[in-house]
Design an enzyme around this catalytic site. Structure first.
Site, PDB file in Angstrom:
ATOM      1  CG  HIS A  15       7.369  -2.243   1.908  1.00 32.37           C
ATOM      2  ND1 HIS A  15       6.984  -1.147   2.634  1.00 32.37           N
ATOM      3  CD2 HIS A  15       6.271  -3.019   1.789  1.00 32.37           C
ATOM      4  CE1 HIS A  15       5.704  -1.241   2.931  1.00 32.37           C
ATOM      5  NE2 HIS A  15       5.245  -2.374   2.436  1.00 32.37           N
ATOM      6  CB  SER A  55       4.506  -1.023  10.430  1.00 30.14           C
ATOM      7  OG  SER A  55       3.216  -0.494  10.156  1.00 30.14           O
ATOM      8  CB  SER A  56       3.211   2.129   6.042  1.00 31.54           C
ATOM      9  OG  SER A  56       3.769   1.253   5.094  1.00 31.54           O
ATOM     10  NE  ARG A  57      -2.603   1.498   9.637  1.00 35.99           N
ATOM     11  CZ  ARG A  57      -3.064   0.513   8.862  1.00 35.99           C
ATOM     12  NH1 ARG A  57      -2.437  -0.646   8.827  1.00 35.99           N
ATOM     13  NH2 ARG A  57      -4.154   0.689   8.125  1.00 35.99           N
ATOM     14  CG  MET A  77      -1.929  -1.176   1.129  1.00 37.17           C
ATOM     15  SD  MET A  77      -3.474  -0.893   1.978  1.00 37.17           S
ATOM     16  CE  MET A  77      -2.936  -0.587   3.622  1.00 37.17           C
ATOM     17  CE  LYS A  86       3.973  -4.872  11.084  1.00 35.19           C
ATOM     18  NZ  LYS A  86       2.694  -4.569  10.457  1.00 35.19           N
ATOM     19  CD  GLN A 146      -6.013  -3.604   2.714  1.00 37.93           C
ATOM     20  OE1 GLN A 146      -5.933  -4.051   1.573  1.00 37.93           O
ATOM     21  NE2 GLN A 146      -5.034  -3.759   3.591  1.00 37.93           N
ATOM     22  N   GLY A 174       5.023 -10.347   3.688  1.00 43.87           N
ATOM     23  CA  GLY A 174       5.759 -10.345   4.949  1.00 43.87           C
ATOM     24  C   GLY A 174       5.073 -11.246   5.971  1.00 43.87           C
TER      25      GLY A 174
HETATM   26  O1  PAF Z   1      -0.109  -5.805   3.456  1.00 40.42           O
HETATM   27  C1  PAF Z   1      -0.499  -4.873   2.724  1.00 40.42           C
HETATM   28  O2  PAF Z   1       0.207  -3.898   2.484  1.00 40.42           O
HETATM   29  C2  PAF Z   1      -1.879  -4.954   2.125  1.00 40.42           C
HETATM   30  O3  PAF Z   1      -2.782  -5.560   2.969  1.00 40.42           O
HETATM   31  C3  PAF Z   1      -1.909  -5.619   0.727  1.00 40.42           C
HETATM   32  C4  PAF Z   1      -1.482  -7.082   0.802  1.00 40.42           C
HETATM   33  C5  PAF Z   1      -0.995  -4.853  -0.212  1.00 40.42           C
HETATM   34  C6  PAF Z   1      -3.324  -5.587   0.167  1.00 40.42           C
HETATM   35  O4  PAF Z   1      -3.782  -4.282   0.040  1.00 40.42           O
END
Ligand code: PAF
Length: 522
Positions: A38, A193-195, A31, A157, A66, A155
């Protein structure tokens, strides 16, 4: 210099696919807001497999399906330019950043959705994020349909996501491999994590209590061989999290593959937690395993088990146990004592006080000793080959050697190869493979082997008949017949190179044993 391509539409993606050649295509969906985790995933995705360097495509798409209504969809970090730079620096061949219309041409509300089995989203994040995994599965299936990769890398994770996607892909029979890669952690052990970028410096300090609490619980669990109760583990984690002022969403102990809650660790077990820290929701987990993994590889004669099993053991840092060598060593001893190999009553006394040893320290050079004699080479003689089946068919022999093999495997951490490993010796092996090849293929390989070793080569039909006859004897004998364990995966190796078979074995192993539980060499 080849530059990374930026693809925005399905048309551009298709054109790139056509023009980028036919090397295997590896795919990492994200995302965006790419980070070190990543980057390492991309580097793993670029590793050559069976000597072939894959093409790598990364996608960046913030999937509205999601996110729950009160979640962070609007403020989720978006920086496509930086993502492009990071993906290019990691070596990706292309970055696919589709618009909403490309992914959901009929609109978000009209898309056909995937419904993940309830059992996989009842616990953990599924409990507090209803619909999240349906949204993940839907977008990933849509992306897979567009990208059509050979391999999807995710991942570990997001463990629940990995379990869910493996299951969806298996249930839909999608033709690709799924590979999980170990969690990448920052210096304070917080998973990348991006967050994490939402965290202030003070929050970041408190957030580090999450991995610390889980690691402490893992240590406690491993130090209690009798098995510590889930309640005790969860309580200990909760109090550490609360002490750091983290707001607990959940702390749960579940079976790692089914995600069913457990009363105490059992097999591969996941201890997972989600907390709120400031405005961020953070997740983390540890994996518990009661003993290092055991892999059982069974199959008929001439399927090339030894070569691949030995190399596979080396790849994963497991001890290689060649049970066939044990039956061969005993056959050598029977012959040396002048005993009739077909006479069980004459063979039985030789089993008392038998000193049969495999030096398993080095997977490359397994040495075999029986009653003080090094028989590593002698057990490969045609005389031993001719009579090993007869010796191995006696009940008393099976019993004695099975007992010894089980003792050798009591501490785990091995790959055992033979005929009845997954059924009789290690019925609770973590990963079972039935490695075989058609009679025609095995005859072809045998002919090639004889030719290379300078022996005369019988006509192929003759070789095929003798292999079929050996199969029949092995699978119909009264004691320990060669049968595929119900939970074994059949791997037919016709037309596959040794390297390709090893790659498949590693994939099968990793479906059961994640990198975090048994890192091994990659
Ligand atoms: O893990 C993520 O970044 C997301 O859930 C994914 C697998 C790209 C689906 O949007």
């Amino acid at each position: 210099m080849v530059t990374m391509q930026m693809l925005r539409s399905a048309g551009e993606l298709n054109r790139w696919r056509r023009e980028a050649g036919d090397r295997p295509l590896h795919f990492v969906p994200t995302m965006g807001a790419l980070h070190q985790g990543h980057q390492q995933l991309l580097q793993r995705a670029l590793q050559p497999r069976a000597g072939v360097r894959p093409r790598l495509l990364v996608s960046v798409f913030v999937n509205p399906l999601q996110f729950g209504p009160a979640e962070d969809f609007d403020r989720y970090p978006r920086d496509l330019e930086r993502d492009g730079q990071l993906a290019a620096a990691a070596g990706a061949d292309a970055l696919f950043a589709p618009t909403l219309e490309v992914i959901y041409p009929q609109g978000v509300h009209e898309i056909t959705r995937i419904q993940v089995p309830a059992s996989l989203q009842r616990e953990l994040c599924g409990r507090s994020r209803p619909g999240h995994f349906d949204g993940v599965a839907t977008v990933v299936c849509r992306l897979l349909a567009l990208v059509r990769p050979d391999r999807l890398l995710l991942g570990e994770k997001d463990w629940q996501q990995l379990v869910v996607l493996r299951r969806v892909i298996a249930d839909l029979g999608l033709p690709l491999e799924v590979q999980g890669c170990a969690t990448v952690r920052d210096r304070d052990r917080l998973p990348c994590s991006s967050r994490n970028r939402y965290l202030s410096a003070a929050e970041r300090l408190r957030a580090a209590a999450l991995p610390a609490a889980l690691a402490a619980a893992r240590f406690e669990a491993l130090a209690t061989p009798a098995g510590v109760a889930a309640e005790a583990l969860i309580t200990a984690v909760c109090s550490r999290l609360e002490a750091a002022d983290l707001v607990i969403d959940y702390v749960q102990l579940v079976q790692a593959h089914t995600l069913e809650p457990l009363r105490r660790p059992q097999g591969l077990t996941l201890l997972a937690a989600a907390v709120h820290c400031g405005s961020s929701r953070l997740i983390d987990h540890v994996l518990l395993m009661s003993r290092p993994p055991i892999v059982a590889i069974d199959g008929p004669a001439g399927a090339g088990k030894s070569t691949v099993t030995r190399a596979f053991a080396r790849r994963l840092g497991l001890v290689y146990l060649d049970t066939g060598a044990m039956y061969r060593a005993l056959t050598w001893w029977v012959q040396r004592q002048g005993v009739d190999p077909a006479d069980a009553r004459a063979v039985a006394p030789l089993l008392e006080g038998l000193d049969l040893q495999l030096s398993t320290g080095d997977a490359e050079q397994q040495r075999v000793q029986i009653n003080g004699h090094d028989v590593t080479d002698a057990i490969r003689s045609p005389e031993v080959t001719a009579q090993v089946s007869a010796v191995a068919a006696h009940g008393c022999v099976r019993e004695a050697l099975t007992r010894q093999q089980q003792a050798m495997g009591a501490r785990g951490g091995l790959v055992a190869e033979g005929r009845d490993i997954g059924t009789a010796v290690f019925p609770d092996a973590d990963c079972k493979v039935f490695l075989t090849a058609t009679v025609a293929e095995r005859a072809r390989r045998r002919a090639e082997d004889l030719r290379q070793r300078g022996f005369s080569v019988p006509p192929l039909p003759e070789l095929e008949a003798s292999i079929a006859e050996r199969d029949h004897l092995d699978s119909t004998r009264a004691v320990a017949p060669l049968v595929q364990a119900e939970d074994a995966v059949e791997l037919v190796t016709d037309g596959m190179s040794i390297e390709a078979v090893i790659e498949v074995l590693v994939d099968l192993f990793r479906q059961r044993i994640p990198e975090e539980a048994w890192p091994g060499p990659h």
